[in-house]
Design a protein around this motif. Structure first.
Motif, PDB file in Angstrom:
ATOM      1  N   SER A   5      14.450   5.641  -1.521  1.00 61.47           N
ATOM      2  CA  SER A   5      14.495   7.058  -1.105  1.00 61.47           C
ATOM      3  C   SER A   5      13.355   7.403  -0.156  1.00 61.47           C
ATOM      4  N   MET A   6      12.381   6.512  -0.017  1.00 65.92           N
ATOM      5  CA  MET A   6      11.209   6.770   0.822  1.00 65.92           C
ATOM      6  C   MET A   6      11.353   6.195   2.235  1.00 65.92           C
ATOM      7  N   ILE A   7      12.453   5.489   2.487  1.00 64.95           N
ATOM      8  CA  ILE A   7      12.551   4.766   3.759  1.00 64.95           C
ATOM      9  C   ILE A   7      13.241   5.598   4.859  1.00 64.95           C
ATOM     10  N   VAL A   8      12.625   5.595   6.030  1.00 64.01           N
ATOM     11  CA  VAL A   8      13.185   6.209   7.235  1.00 64.01           C
ATOM     12  C   VAL A   8      13.258   5.106   8.292  1.00 64.01           C
ATOM     13  N   VAL A  12       0.834  -1.208   0.000  1.00 67.64           N
ATOM     14  CA  VAL A  12       0.000   0.000   0.000  1.00 67.64           C
ATOM     15  C   VAL A  12       0.872   1.264   0.000  1.00 67.64           C
ATOM     16  N   VAL A  13       1.917   1.238   0.822  1.00 63.28           N
ATOM     17  CA  VAL A  13       2.821   2.402   0.879  1.00 63.28           C
ATOM     18  C   VAL A  13       3.523   2.586  -0.469  1.00 63.28           C
ATOM     19  N   ALA A  14       3.940   1.476  -1.070  1.00 61.64           N
ATOM     20  CA  ALA A  14       4.609   1.555  -2.383  1.00 61.64           C
ATOM     21  C   ALA A  14       3.668   2.164  -3.413  1.00 61.64           C
ATOM     22  N   ALA A  15       2.418   1.715  -3.412  1.00 61.86           N
ATOM     23  CA  ALA A  15       1.449   2.228  -4.395  1.00 61.86           C
ATOM     24  C   ALA A  15       1.148   3.706  -4.137  1.00 61.86           C
ATOM     25  N   ALA A  16       1.131   4.102  -2.856  1.00 64.06           N
ATOM     26  CA  ALA A  16       0.823   5.503  -2.517  1.00 64.06           C
ATOM     27  C   ALA A  16       2.019   6.413  -2.801  1.00 64.06           C
ATOM     28  N   ASP A  17       3.217   5.813  -2.894  1.00 65.34           N
ATOM     29  CA  ASP A  17       4.434   6.566  -3.209  1.00 65.34           C
ATOM     30  C   ASP A  17       4.696   7.679  -2.185  1.00 65.34           C
ATOM     31  N   VAL A  18       4.594   7.334  -0.923  1.00 68.27           N
ATOM     32  CA  VAL A  18       4.888   8.288   0.156  1.00 68.27           C
ATOM     33  C   VAL A  18       6.021   7.710   1.017  1.00 68.27           C
ATOM     34  N   PRO A  19       6.719   8.582   1.750  1.00 62.47           N
ATOM     35  CA  PRO A  19       7.763   8.080   2.657  1.00 62.47           C
ATOM     36  C   PRO A  19       7.183   7.151   3.723  1.00 62.47           C
ATOM     37  N   TYR A  20       8.058   6.271   4.238  1.00 65.64           N
ATOM     38  CA  TYR A  20       7.615   5.196   5.127  1.00 65.64           C
ATOM     39  C   TYR A  20       8.593   5.057   6.290  1.00 65.64           C
ATOM     40  N   VAL A  21       8.106   5.290   7.510  1.00 58.97           N
ATOM     41  CA  VAL A  21       8.939   5.075   8.700  1.00 58.97           C
ATOM     42  C   VAL A  21       8.839   3.612   9.094  1.00 58.97           C
TER      43      VAL A  21
END
Ligand code: PMM
Length: 307
Positions: free
Chosen positions: A180-183, A128-137
């Protein structure tokens, strides 16, 4: 990597401050205070006025021993708050372990998914996060709150937390999350024993996480290891809300150690602390022994070193 730029989020050249809005009746640190949506929205706006770069909205308590809320209830709590804050242009993150909640939150404007389980609680989350293309903690987590403290057993807490986080990173990358989205987040207080000093060791060795190259988020605010550190002589732990000064100390140390962001309940003093850390970092001599002039806002005037 304080200066890491995470897509879609502020990049002021210093450690970011994430202010917490728990829309819950039972969070251990501020339970009940912002359960009413109107109060939660007002509080989010107040946190921004005090200097929050991001507002983290959560609808499920993760305090040790907490039972889970239903998905419907979680959605009911967070969606109107995120919608209203987004309408005011506030960068909002959604603190959830549920893919459905993350998806709905992003739909109404959340710009970051903060998953304390690092994708372990819900197998659909990373997709879901991949599809939304937003950063992910991706936070270090070993199990749900009702029994997580029984899992606080480590031979080498720094190595195990780092390795388990990197395993989670591999798993979410395989689901299509962009690197680049991973925290990363060491998950202070989650399956960490105050008695064994796990939280202090992780704070002391933040370099083991920053060295991975991923931005690092630190959540020390009002955690039990602070209440225990500041206990009365008779052993009574300090009240959560009376640990804000100690939280500011952890913020200064984490920012100086290169944290990308700190997650805090009281924003203003922590926003001050990250600016102090940035000013000291900017003034630090570079390898050739010279230091850059530091502007009044704490930034190096001509680039130079920053924390
Ligand atoms: N801690 C809590 C909730 N969410 N998210 C991240 N990324 N890191 C944390 O350390 C963290 C979190 C629990 O704290 P609260 O219930 O007092 O807000």
């Amino acid at each position: 990597m304080t200066n890491a730029v995470v897509p879609g989020l502020p990049a002021p050249g210093r450690c970011l401050v994430m202010g917490v809005v728990n829309v819950t009746p039972d969070s251990f640190s501020d339970g009940g205070a912002w359960f009413d949506p109107e109060k939660a929205i007002r509080h989010g706006l107040d946190l921004v006025a005090e200097g929050a770069d991001i507002v983290d909205v959560g609808g499920e308590s993760t305090r040790p021993g907490a039972q889970r809320v239903s998905e419907d209830e979680e959605l009911r709590r967070v969606v109107p708050v995120i919608e209203a804050l987004n309408a005011e242009n506030v960068p909002v993150s959604i603190d959830t372990m549920r893919a459905e909640v993350a998806e709905a939150a992003v739909r109404v404007g959340a710009r970051l998914v903060n998953d304390v389980s690092g994708g372990l609680a819900d197998p659909d989350m990373a997709r879901v996060v991949a599809a939304a293309d937003v950063p992910y903690v991706v936070m270090h987590w070993r199990g749900h709150s009702h029994d997580m403290q029984t899992r606080a057993v480590y031979a080498d807490v720094v190595r195990e937390v780092r390795d388990e986080l990197l395993q989670r990173v591999d798993a979410v990358l395989q689901e299509g999350v962009d690197p680049s989205m991973i925290v990363l987040d060491p998950g202070l207080g989650f399956a960490k024993s105050p008695k064994a000093g796990h939280n202090w060791t992780l704070l002391a060795r933040l370099d083991a996480l920053t060295a991975t190259g991923y931005p690092v988020l630190v959540g020390a605010s009002r955690k039990s290891f602070l209440t225990k550190l500041l206990a009365d002589p008779d052993g009574t732990p300090r009240a959560f809300a009376e640990c804000d000064d100690a939280t500011v100390a952890t913020t200064a140390l984490a920012a100086a150690a290169g944290a990308w962001c700190v997650r805090v309940h009281r924003v203003r003093p922590n926003a001050d602390a990250v600016r102090v850390a940035a000013a000291v970092g900017a003034a630090r001599p570079s390898d050739d022994g010279t230091s850059e002039p530091v502007a009044a806002d704490g930034r190096a005037q001509q680039g130079g070193h920053r924390v």
